[in-house]
Design a protein around this motif. Structure first.
Motif, PDB file in Angstrom:
ATOM      1  N   THR A  11       0.849  -1.188   0.000  1.00  0.00           N
ATOM      2  CA  THR A  11       0.000   0.000   0.000  1.00  0.00           C
ATOM      3  C   THR A  11       0.886   1.239   0.000  1.00  0.00           C
ATOM      4  N   PRO A  12       0.292   2.415  -0.131  1.00  0.00           N
ATOM      5  CA  PRO A  12       1.086   3.640  -0.030  1.00  0.00           C
ATOM      6  C   PRO A  12       1.469   3.971   1.422  1.00  0.00           C
ATOM      7  N   MET A  13       1.513   2.954   2.299  1.00  0.00           N
ATOM      8  CA  MET A  13       1.787   3.162   3.712  1.00  0.00           C
ATOM      9  C   MET A  13       3.069   3.941   3.932  1.00  0.00           C
ATOM     10  N   ARG A  14       4.111   3.611   3.215  1.00  0.00           N
ATOM     11  CA  ARG A  14       5.401   4.284   3.455  1.00  0.00           C
ATOM     12  C   ARG A  14       5.300   5.775   3.186  1.00  0.00           C
ATOM     13  N   ARG A  15       4.717   6.129   2.047  1.00  0.00           N
ATOM     14  CA  ARG A  15       4.543   7.544   1.738  1.00  0.00           C
ATOM     15  C   ARG A  15       3.587   8.170   2.731  1.00  0.00           C
ATOM     16  N   GLY A  16       2.487   7.484   3.029  1.00  0.00           N
ATOM     17  CA  GLY A  16       1.483   8.004   3.945  1.00  0.00           C
ATOM     18  C   GLY A  16       2.023   8.198   5.344  1.00  0.00           C
ATOM     19  N   ALA A  17       2.815   7.248   5.833  1.00  0.00           N
ATOM     20  CA  ALA A  17       3.411   7.391   7.164  1.00  0.00           C
ATOM     21  C   ALA A  17       4.370   8.570   7.173  1.00  0.00           C
ATOM     22  N   GLY A  18       5.148   8.722   6.122  1.00  0.00           N
ATOM     23  CA  GLY A  18       6.064   9.863   6.035  1.00  0.00           C
ATOM     24  C   GLY A  18       5.310  11.182   6.067  1.00  0.00           C
ATOM     25  N   GLU A  19       4.219  11.265   5.306  1.00  0.00           N
ATOM     26  CA  GLU A  19       3.407  12.487   5.302  1.00  0.00           C
ATOM     27  C   GLU A  19       2.774  12.731   6.663  1.00  0.00           C
ATOM     28  N   ALA A  20       2.256  11.679   7.289  1.00  0.00           N
ATOM     29  CA  ALA A  20       1.644  11.832   8.614  1.00  0.00           C
ATOM     30  C   ALA A  20       2.679  12.311   9.626  1.00  0.00           C
ATOM     31  N   TYR A  21       3.870  11.739   9.598  1.00  0.00           N
ATOM     32  CA  TYR A  21       4.898  12.155  10.556  1.00  0.00           C
ATOM     33  C   TYR A  21       5.402  13.563  10.260  1.00  0.00           C
ATOM     34  N   ASP A  22       5.377  13.987   8.992  1.00  0.00           N
ATOM     35  CA  ASP A  22       5.677  15.392   8.685  1.00  0.00           C
ATOM     36  C   ASP A  22       4.615  16.291   9.311  1.00  0.00           C
ATOM     37  N   ARG A  23       3.351  15.882   9.199  1.00  0.00           N
ATOM     38  CA  ARG A  23       2.266  16.653   9.828  1.00  0.00           C
ATOM     39  C   ARG A  23       2.425  16.665  11.342  1.00  0.00           C
ATOM     40  N   LEU A  24       2.828  15.521  11.924  1.00  0.00           N
ATOM     41  CA  LEU A  24       3.073  15.454  13.358  1.00  0.00           C
ATOM     42  C   LEU A  24       4.176  16.434  13.753  1.00  0.00           C
ATOM     43  N   ALA A  25       5.262  16.491  12.984  1.00  0.00           N
ATOM     44  CA  ALA A  25       6.355  17.426  13.282  1.00  0.00           C
ATOM     45  C   ALA A  25       5.835  18.866  13.298  1.00  0.00           C
ATOM     46  N   SER A  26       4.955  19.212  12.368  1.00  0.00           N
ATOM     47  CA  SER A  26       4.379  20.566  12.330  1.00  0.00           C
ATOM     48  C   SER A  26       3.513  20.845  13.553  1.00  0.00           C
ATOM     49  N   VAL A  27       2.715  19.848  13.963  1.00  0.00           N
ATOM     50  CA  VAL A  27       1.885  20.000  15.157  1.00  0.00           C
ATOM     51  C   VAL A  27       2.766  20.184  16.388  1.00  0.00           C
ATOM     52  N   LEU A  28       3.832  19.412  16.491  1.00  0.00           N
ATOM     53  CA  LEU A  28       4.751  19.533  17.625  1.00  0.00           C
ATOM     54  C   LEU A  28       5.384  20.923  17.656  1.00  0.00           C
ATOM     55  N   ASP A  29       5.807  21.412  16.496  1.00  0.00           N
ATOM     56  CA  ASP A  29       6.382  22.766  16.422  1.00  0.00           C
ATOM     57  C   ASP A  29       5.381  23.819  16.882  1.00  0.00           C
ATOM     58  N   GLN A  30       4.125  23.690  16.416  1.00  0.00           N
ATOM     59  CA  GLN A  30       3.086  24.643  16.804  1.00  0.00           C
ATOM     60  C   GLN A  30       2.813  24.576  18.295  1.00  0.00           C
ATOM     61  N   GLU A  31       2.743  23.372  18.843  1.00  0.00           N
ATOM     62  CA  GLU A  31       2.505  23.214  20.284  1.00  0.00           C
ATOM     63  C   GLU A  31       3.634  23.839  21.091  1.00  0.00           C
ATOM     64  N   LYS A  32       4.869  23.688  20.642  1.00  0.00           N
ATOM     65  CA  LYS A  32       6.007  24.312  21.343  1.00  0.00           C
ATOM     66  C   LYS A  32       5.923  25.828  21.266  1.00  0.00           C
ATOM     67  N   ARG A  33       5.559  26.370  20.096  1.00  0.00           N
ATOM     68  CA  ARG A  33       5.408  27.839  19.957  1.00  0.00           C
ATOM     69  C   ARG A  33       4.310  28.341  20.868  1.00  0.00           C
ATOM     70  N   ASP A  34       3.168  27.628  20.894  1.00  0.00           N
ATOM     71  CA  ASP A  34       2.037  28.047  21.737  1.00  0.00           C
ATOM     72  C   ASP A  34       2.413  28.020  23.219  1.00  0.00           C
ATOM     73  N   ALA A  35       3.227  27.052  23.629  1.00  0.00           N
ATOM     74  CA  ALA A  35       3.639  26.950  25.026  1.00  0.00           C
ATOM     75  C   ALA A  35       4.538  28.108  25.435  1.00  0.00           C
ATOM     76  N   HIS A  36       5.263  28.672  24.463  1.00  0.00           N
ATOM     77  CA  HIS A  36       6.184  29.773  24.771  1.00  0.00           C
ATOM     78  C   HIS A  36       5.565  31.142  24.508  1.00  0.00           C
ATOM     79  N   ALA A  37       4.333  31.156  24.014  1.00  0.00           N
ATOM     80  CA  ALA A  37       3.681  32.455  23.699  1.00  0.00           C
ATOM     81  C   ALA A  37       3.116  33.107  24.951  1.00  0.00           C
TER      82      ALA A  37
END
Length: 163
Positions: free
Chosen positions: A137-163
């Motif tokens: 399946t496209p799992m490999r590409r999909g997992a990579g995209e999901a983890y990229d989205r996770l990295a963005s969420v983590l970055d946003q959560e860190k910014r919000d915590a420091h705001a």
């Protein structure tokens, strides 16, 4: 197979190991893997989103995700938590509605060093055929995209915590 940021390795006859580093503490990564309000923001490949996200985060607690994707495609997966050790370890079963048999055993280990976390996800599938089906399946590409989205969420959560 290696994708930007994600390493995927086949192990044994029925296993996969996915490894990804995040610029976030393990406690935040663990929260993003287990809290529905965060899971809804990143889980799935581009074009997919969770329409159901139920998490009973305790040993023997159930979880269930239903995702809706392009063209109305739907994917359901569910399972049971076996071990919950915040912020470093999560063990759960995983069953996809489309699988003909059995459950995968998925172990997620989060190792933090200097505010960065390496996530290692080891999935042992019920048979080589199921693992091979997942790999096709496209799992490999999909997992990579999901983890990229996770990295963005983590970055946003860190910014919000420091705001």
């Amino acid at each position: 197979m290696t994708l930007p940021g994600l390493r995927v390795t086949e192990t044994g006859t029925a296993g996969l190991v996915l490894t990804r580093d995040f610029a976030a503490p393990a406690s935040l990564v663990f929260a993003a893997l287990t809290r529905p309000e965060l899971l809804r923001r990143w889980h799935g490949a581009h074009g997919w989103h969770l329409t159901a996200c139920d998490v009973d985060l305790r040993p023997r607690g159930a979880w269930r995700f239903v995702s809706l994707g392009p063209g109305g495609a739907e994917m359901e997966m569910y399972g049971e938590f076996r071990d919950v050790e915040p912020p470093g370890r999560l063990v759960q079963t995983e069953i996809h509605r489309s699988w003909p048999e059995g459950a995968a055993l998925v172990t997620t280990v989060l190792a933090e060093t200097g505010g960065r976390t390496t996530m290692t996800v080891t999935a042992q599938y019920p048979s080589p055929e199921i693992r091979d089906q997942v790999v096709r399946t496209p799992m490999r590409r999909g997992a990579g995209e999901a983890y990229d989205r996770l990295a963005s969420v983590l970055d946003q959560e860190k910014r919000d915590a420091h705001a």
